[in-house]
Scaffold this motif. Structure first.
Motif, mmCIF file in Angstrom:
data_model
loop_
_atom_site.group_PDB
_atom_site.id
_atom_site.type_symbol
_atom_site.label_atom_id
_atom_site.label_comp_id
_atom_site.label_asym_id
_atom_site.label_seq_id
_atom_site.Cartn_x
_atom_site.Cartn_y
_atom_site.Cartn_z
ATOM 1 N N VAL A 46 -72.091 -44.722 -45.777
ATOM 2 C CA VAL A 46 -72.116 -45.661 -46.898
ATOM 3 C C VAL A 46 -71.364 -45.090 -48.096
ATOM 4 C CG1 VAL A 46 -73.613 -46.833 -48.555
ATOM 5 C CG2 VAL A 46 -74.255 -46.733 -46.142
ATOM 6 N N VAL A 47 -71.574 -43.810 -48.384
ATOM 7 C CA VAL A 47 -70.913 -43.175 -49.525
ATOM 8 C C VAL A 47 -69.396 -43.193 -49.340
ATOM 9 C CG1 VAL A 47 -70.556 -40.967 -50.694
ATOM 10 C CG2 VAL A 47 -72.867 -41.742 -50.186
ATOM 11 N N ILE A 48 -68.925 -42.922 -48.119
ATOM 12 C CA ILE A 48 -67.485 -42.928 -47.858
ATOM 13 C C ILE A 48 -66.893 -44.309 -48.105
ATOM 14 C CG2 ILE A 48 -65.752 -42.707 -46.027
ATOM 15 C CD1 ILE A 48 -67.416 -40.435 -44.859
ATOM 16 N N GLN A 49 -67.600 -45.343 -47.692
ATOM 17 C CA GLN A 49 -67.082 -46.690 -47.907
ATOM 18 C C GLN A 49 -67.086 -47.068 -49.392
ATOM 19 O OE1 GLN A 49 -65.454 -47.943 -45.464
ATOM 20 N NE2 GLN A 49 -66.213 -46.169 -44.333
ATOM 21 N N LEU A 50 -68.072 -46.575 -50.156
ATOM 22 C CA LEU A 50 -68.062 -46.814 -51.597
ATOM 23 C C LEU A 50 -66.847 -46.165 -52.248
ATOM 24 C CD1 LEU A 50 -71.838 -46.261 -52.512
ATOM 25 C CD2 LEU A 50 -70.604 -48.432 -52.385
ATOM 26 N N ALA A 51 -66.388 -45.075 -51.668
ATOM 27 C CA ALA A 51 -65.228 -44.362 -52.221
ATOM 28 C C ALA A 51 -63.933 -45.130 -52.032
ATOM 29 C CB ALA A 51 -65.114 -42.976 -51.578
ATOM 30 N N ASN A 52 -63.937 -46.225 -51.273
ATOM 31 C CA ASN A 52 -62.736 -47.043 -51.135
ATOM 32 C C ASN A 52 -62.344 -47.723 -52.437
ATOM 33 O OD1 ASN A 52 -61.626 -46.993 -48.391
ATOM 34 N ND2 ASN A 52 -63.660 -47.668 -47.779
ATOM 35 N N VAL A 53 -63.160 -47.564 -53.487
ATOM 36 C CA VAL A 53 -62.774 -48.070 -54.800
ATOM 37 C C VAL A 53 -61.505 -47.366 -55.274
ATOM 38 C CG1 VAL A 53 -64.208 -46.385 -56.047
ATOM 39 C CG2 VAL A 53 -63.631 -48.544 -57.124
ATOM 40 N N VAL A 58 -55.742 -48.145 -56.810
ATOM 41 C CA VAL A 58 -54.326 -47.763 -56.747
ATOM 42 C C VAL A 58 -53.483 -48.920 -56.230
ATOM 43 C CG1 VAL A 58 -52.657 -46.226 -55.630
ATOM 44 C CG2 VAL A 58 -54.801 -45.304 -56.524
ATOM 45 N N THR A 59 -53.956 -49.586 -55.176
ATOM 46 C CA THR A 59 -53.193 -50.693 -54.592
ATOM 47 C C THR A 59 -53.057 -51.849 -55.578
ATOM 48 O OG1 THR A 59 -54.032 -50.076 -52.395
ATOM 49 C CG2 THR A 59 -53.045 -52.253 -52.629
ATOM 50 N N LEU A 60 -54.155 -52.184 -56.283
ATOM 51 C CA LEU A 60 -54.091 -53.273 -57.258
ATOM 52 C C LEU A 60 -53.151 -52.938 -58.405
ATOM 53 C CD1 LEU A 60 -57.817 -54.454 -57.454
ATOM 54 C CD2 LEU A 60 -55.881 -55.630 -56.378
ATOM 55 N N LEU A 61 -53.171 -51.674 -58.853
ATOM 56 C CA LEU A 61 -52.287 -51.281 -59.938
ATOM 57 C C LEU A 61 -50.828 -51.356 -59.512
ATOM 58 C CD1 LEU A 61 -52.223 -50.332 -62.839
ATOM 59 C CD2 LEU A 61 -52.382 -47.975 -62.034
ATOM 60 N N HIS A 62 -50.542 -50.942 -58.271
ATOM 61 C CA HIS A 62 -49.180 -51.069 -57.754
ATOM 62 C C HIS A 62 -48.764 -52.531 -57.685
ATOM 63 C CE1 HIS A 62 -47.591 -47.166 -56.744
ATOM 64 N NE2 HIS A 62 -48.715 -46.789 -56.195
ATOM 65 N N ARG A 63 -49.706 -53.392 -57.325
ATOM 66 C CA ARG A 63 -49.381 -54.806 -57.169
ATOM 67 C C ARG A 63 -49.201 -55.506 -58.517
ATOM 68 N NH1 ARG A 63 -46.801 -58.104 -53.839
ATOM 69 N NH2 ARG A 63 -47.511 -60.260 -54.039
ATOM 70 N N LEU A 64 -50.109 -55.207 -59.467
ATOM 71 C CA LEU A 64 -50.090 -55.910 -60.745
ATOM 72 C C LEU A 64 -49.074 -55.332 -61.719
ATOM 73 C CD1 LEU A 64 -53.948 -56.374 -61.222
ATOM 74 C CD2 LEU A 64 -52.287 -58.027 -60.328
ATOM 75 N N GLY A 405 -51.178 -47.574 -46.261
ATOM 76 C CA GLY A 405 -52.416 -46.860 -46.577
ATOM 77 C C GLY A 405 -53.577 -47.795 -46.841
ATOM 78 N N ALA A 406 -53.303 -48.907 -47.550
ATOM 79 C CA ALA A 406 -54.372 -49.869 -47.824
ATOM 80 C C ALA A 406 -54.873 -50.511 -46.540
ATOM 81 C CB ALA A 406 -53.861 -50.940 -48.793
ATOM 82 N N THR A 407 -53.954 -50.849 -45.639
ATOM 83 C CA THR A 407 -54.344 -51.445 -44.359
ATOM 84 C C THR A 407 -55.121 -50.445 -43.509
ATOM 85 O OG1 THR A 407 -52.328 -52.785 -44.437
ATOM 86 C CG2 THR A 407 -53.479 -52.675 -42.334
ATOM 87 N N GLU A 408 -54.712 -49.181 -43.569
ATOM 88 C CA GLU A 408 -55.417 -48.122 -42.846
ATOM 89 C C GLU A 408 -56.870 -48.051 -43.300
ATOM 90 O OE1 GLU A 408 -54.053 -43.654 -41.664
ATOM 91 O OE2 GLU A 408 -54.159 -44.091 -43.793
ATOM 92 N N GLN A 409 -57.092 -48.080 -44.615
ATOM 93 C CA GLN A 409 -58.451 -48.025 -45.147
ATOM 94 C C GLN A 409 -59.231 -49.295 -44.830
ATOM 95 O OE1 GLN A 409 -58.430 -44.574 -45.583
ATOM 96 N NE2 GLN A 409 -60.105 -45.304 -46.842
ATOM 97 N N LEU A 410 -58.540 -50.442 -44.868
ATOM 98 C CA LEU A 410 -59.209 -51.706 -44.551
ATOM 99 C C LEU A 410 -59.688 -51.715 -43.104
ATOM 100 C CD1 LEU A 410 -60.017 -54.611 -45.246
ATOM 101 C CD2 LEU A 410 -57.716 -55.321 -44.583
#
Length: 441
Positions: A46-53, A58-64, A405-410
């Protein structure tokens, strides 16, 4: 210089998941001591998945705000955080506090979050940084990423973590009974030393990154890329002539014969979508679905089979990445076939886990050999696919690697979300104690 860059890229790659992998292999020594006991793995998940923040931000900042965020300072920050968290974990892992009237491993779980934040964020920062280098250095990075699982496993093996034996135990309930129970052998050195060694691995990653950013070739390619304004953040757009990010044009210096032509390949949005779907599927299997059931599929065959499957499959990862360096295959048909083959090996492993504690050929040496071979081949084939999809997407743009990287984490997240309730809530899988198994021969 090329050999040095290969080495630095490999060491840099080891820092991607070495911290979290170190936590998993050290669990046999932590579980008997920490108050959560065998619920601890579910807490870590659970903690590891919370770390996906981290990768999400990073992905949102690259996009926006395209081009506003440079990977270099982010990588320095996350790797330095990993070094510090490992050092603190070495001394504070056993510290507990009372929460809601019960003791909990607060220090361990908080530091686990920061380690997971480092490793998850590496998926959307480490690979995009490699766009500054030539494509030949992508495969060594994946070799290092594979070693990030192997090196902690070898340290844990030398430590003796998880080594068990069957011992006779006398029970007085309902009369005197002599039973066989599984006992853990004492470790050769403490978790303090283990986590200090993991911190040294993270420090080696930081040092290698420092030198990578200062190689003359890296500075030259970075300047060329920035001059051309290669900040295309969409993985589905870009003309064929721009797919190499400006620094890898056909005939450019440092390219291996035929390397440029292989990288210049235009992919339609539909084919790119299929590549990203493949990345998500492969990572869901290798990082979420199958690791959750490895103990269920192997322990019924004995502790030797379990340790062989864990160690040899960890070795198969960097070996497959090394093969990809010398025998690259960019054909989508080949990668699809390998994905189907690897999924087949994973399906056998899953079937044995479902049948636990009494799987097929349990009392035969062939059964143990088959489950170990399936784990090794599963890891090897899908690791090759991960490397080659990374190489293909590296040939398009910086943004393509960010989305990789984002798809890998998803994919990893979806795999965990699927398996967590099956394993921890509904108890769909039954664990096996090899020393006290009572299955028909």
């Amino acid at each position: 210089m090329a050999l040095l860059t290969h080495f630095l890229a490999c060491v840099f790659g080891t820092g991607s998941w070495v911290a979290v992998n170190g936590l998993w292999v050290e669990l046999p020594l932590l579980v008997p001591v920490l108050p959560e006991h065998w619920y601890l793995p579910s807490y870590i998940t659970v903690v590891i998945q919370l770390a996906n923040v981290g990768p999400l931000a990073v992905t949102l900042l690259h996009r926006l705000r395209p081009g506003a965020l440079s990977e270099v300072p982010v990588i320095y920050a996350v790797v330095a955080t990993g070094v510090l968290a490992c050092l603190l974990l070495a001394f504070l892992w056993g510290y507990t506090t009372h929460v809601a009237g019960a003791p909990h491993s607060t220090a361990f779980l908080i530091l686990t979050f920061f380690l997971a934040l480092v490793d998850c964020t590496s998926s959307v920062t480490f690979l995009p940084f490699l766009v500054r280098l030539q494509p030949r250095y992508v495969a060594p990075f994946f070799v290092g990423e594979g070693l990030s699982g192997l090196l902690p496993a070898l340290v844990a093996l030398a430590q003796g973590a998880g080594v068990t034996h069957c011992a006779n135990v006398t029970r007085e309930a309902n009369g005197t009974q002599v039973l066989l129970e599984t006992r853990y052998s004492p470790a050769r050195f403490s978790p303090l030393v283990f986590f200090l060694l993991v911190a040294a691995m993270m420090l080696a990653c930081l040092v290698s990154f420092f030198f990578l950013t200062r190689l003359p070739a890296a500075r030259e390619l970075s300047q060329q890329s920035l001059f051309r304004g290669d900040v295309n953040l969409s993985p589905f757009h870009g003309s064929p002539g721009d797919e190499l990010g400006g620094e890898d044009k056909p005939g450019s210096a440092g390219k291996a014969p035929g390397e440029a032509d292989a990288d210049v390949a235009a992919y339609s949005p539909a084919r790119l979508a299929s590549i990203y779907a493949l990345v998500a599927w492969v990572n869901a299997l290798t990082n979420g679905i199958l690791p959750s059931v490895q103990s269920y599929s192997c322990l019924p065959y004995g502790n030797v089979a379990y340790h062989l499957s864990a160690t040899l499959s960890a070795m198969a990862n960097p070996l497959a990445c090394t093969i990809a360096m010398f025998l690259p295959g960019r054909s989508l048909a080949l990668l699809g076939a390998l994905s189907i083959t690897g999924t087949g090996f994973g399906a056998y492993n899953m079937a044995m886990a479902v049948m636990s504690p009494c799987p097929l050929l349990q009392h035969s040496a062939w059964g143990a050999a088959l489950v170990v071979a399936c784990w090794v081949l599963f890891t090897g084939t899908l690791s090759y696919v991960k490397v080659m999809t990374g190489v293909i997407l590296r040939g398009r743009s910086h943004g393509a690697l960010v989305w990789y990287g984002a798809t890998e984490q998803l994919g990893s997240l979806l795999g965990v979300l699927l398996m967590f309730p099956l394993v921890n809530v509904y108890n769909f899988f039954r664990s096996a104690d090899y020393c006290s198994l009572q299955c028909p021969a």
